[in-house]
Design a protein around this motif. Sequence first.
Motif, short mmCIF file in Angstrom:
data_model
loop_
_atom_site.label_atom_id
_atom_site.label_comp_id
_atom_site.label_asym_id
_atom_site.label_seq_id
_atom_site.Cartn_x
_atom_site.Cartn_y
_atom_site.Cartn_z
N ARG A 14 -89.04 -122.16 42.50
CA ARG A 14 -88.97 -121.00 43.37
C ARG A 14 -89.15 -119.69 42.64
NH1 ARG A 14 -86.90 -121.43 48.60
NH2 ARG A 14 -86.74 -123.59 49.27
N GLY A 15 -89.36 -119.75 41.36
CA GLY A 15 -89.68 -118.52 40.63
C GLY A 15 -88.49 -117.72 40.15
N GLN A 258 -86.73 -105.37 59.54
CA GLN A 258 -87.99 -104.62 59.38
C GLN A 258 -88.39 -104.49 57.92
OE1 GLN A 258 -90.37 -102.93 61.35
NE2 GLN A 258 -89.58 -104.24 62.95
N PHE A 259 -87.41 -104.34 57.05
CA PHE A 259 -87.73 -104.24 55.63
C PHE A 259 -88.53 -105.46 55.19
CE2 PHE A 259 -86.74 -105.78 51.37
CZ PHE A 259 -87.27 -104.76 50.61
N TRP A 260 -88.07 -106.62 55.58
CA TRP A 260 -88.77 -107.85 55.18
C TRP A 260 -90.08 -108.00 55.91
CZ3 TRP A 260 -87.22 -109.98 50.90
CH2 TRP A 260 -85.89 -109.84 50.51
N ARG A 261 -90.09 -107.60 57.18
CA ARG A 261 -91.32 -107.71 57.97
C ARG A 261 -92.45 -106.90 57.34
NH1 ARG A 261 -95.20 -107.68 62.00
NH2 ARG A 261 -96.48 -108.05 60.22
N PHE A 271 -91.66 -114.01 48.02
CA PHE A 271 -90.38 -113.63 48.64
C PHE A 271 -89.79 -114.77 49.46
CE2 PHE A 271 -91.06 -108.72 48.61
CZ PHE A 271 -91.09 -108.77 47.24
N LEU A 272 -90.67 -115.54 50.12
CA LEU A 272 -90.16 -116.70 50.87
C LEU A 272 -89.45 -117.66 49.93
CD1 LEU A 272 -93.14 -117.43 53.30
CD2 LEU A 272 -90.78 -117.00 54.01
N ALA A 305 -84.77 -114.47 56.03
CA ALA A 305 -84.01 -113.67 55.06
C ALA A 305 -82.86 -112.96 55.76
CB ALA A 305 -84.92 -112.67 54.38
N THR A 306 -83.11 -112.46 56.96
CA THR A 306 -82.06 -111.77 57.70
C THR A 306 -80.96 -112.74 58.14
OG1 THR A 306 -83.69 -110.17 58.47
CG2 THR A 306 -81.59 -110.22 59.63
#
Length: 404
Positions: A14-15, A258-261, A271-272, A305-306
């Motif tokens: 996953r990095g 919204q930040f993630w969107r 990020f996923l 994430a949310t």
Amino acid sequence: MTHSSEFLQRLDARGFIHQITDAAALDAAAHKGPITAYVGFDCTAPSLHIGNLVSIMMLRHLQQAGHKPIVLMGGGTTKVGDPSGKDEARQLLDDGQIAANMASIRRIFERFLRFGDGPSDAIMVNNDEWLSQLRYIPFLRDVGRHFSVNRMLSFDSVKLRLDREQPLSFLEFNYMIFQAYDYLELSRRHGCTLQMGGSDQWGNIVNGTDLIRRIDGREAFGLTTPLITRADGAKMGKTARGAVWLHEDQLPHFDYWQFWRNTHDADVGKFLALFTDLPLDEIARLAALDGAGINHAKEVLATEATALCRGRAAAEAAAATARATFADGGTGAALPQFAVAAPVTIIEALIGLGFAASKNEARKLVAQGGARIDGNAVTSDAAPVAPGQKVSAGKKRHGLVVAA
RNA sequence: GGAGGGGUGGCCGAGCGGUCAAUGGCAGCAGACUGUAAAUCUGCCGGGUUUCACCCUACGUUGGUUCAAAUCCAACCCCCUCCA
């Protein structure tokens, strides 16, 4: 490199991994049985932000792989202040502020980790427990002798200050000793054998593993994560408006979603993997999408994430509001609201919703065609807004005027 | 201690007596194009108001010279470079 332990396999895939002190030995230890690992967190603020999320997720994977996470709160070190990356000494907090911050931060961790008394349940400890008990002379004799000032002076955090001839107090100079000592204490008290952190913590972490080896003759490991940057090179999670807070008191669910969107296309896959629990094959599928498809992937990212940080219900509500507002041009319950007793002008509504800081700014929005009522551009400063109408500033900021 | 150089708007950085709320770049906001992306183009970008205008506050601090100062002078504070 291939790992045999589930824990390192997950982190690697996953990095999360940047450096490991002894990857093979750590892998063997994690493969053999449960290990205990910790990450230290500062408590200078009542909430953590996105910058801390990588470490939090790492503890989550640790627990999911059957190991025991320790969340170390820097209640004691907060009294000292980490000189890393700071040009000037931090303002020191008093005990009351620190305690309040810790209580608030704990609520965030409870979303990500399972706390309790079981073998792989997370625990939260405060380094003030032992740091404030220290006796100076014994500490210097037992611990201080293992630190070479020559080497301490070569650390970036210290060197930076000295090179610029900026003051570095002795108090702050001790920070790295305390951090190393924390590891020793956790090793003794909880059998902790791994400290994790950001790549900037590598030096401090290695100090800890060295100290444990020298004093107790036991092996301890360190693991750091890479600095997460965005595709455009900017630091992850820093916006012009400030940090993206994990705590809902400081950032509404909808804004967090919204930040993630609004993640850049090129970052979606990364990020996923880092910030959601989705399986890797599903992530690979989502990250490969383009055009309209990548937008769907961003919605998945935002909602997943949310959900982790704010709960499934809040995430779904934010997603539903976003869909209604952006895709259908309507409204949603999660939008910011401005309660009024009587109709107001567009200028007042923009200010009331927090979209403009002053009348001047609100007028500029109108003049530039950025102000809209129910989706229709407003041309007059005096345009009336009635309860029930949607007011927009630009493409992304939407709010609802409601009856008081 | 001696000799120089410098402190300008969120950041970097021009200006060096009036035409300066101060060139330019970055960041930010808005518009166009799109996919609530990126890139690109355009406009805005100290604050306030009754906004083709006016009024405040600002170029390290405090005084001074001048009709007029970010720009000149003095003192002080802070930073940098070189010499000791």
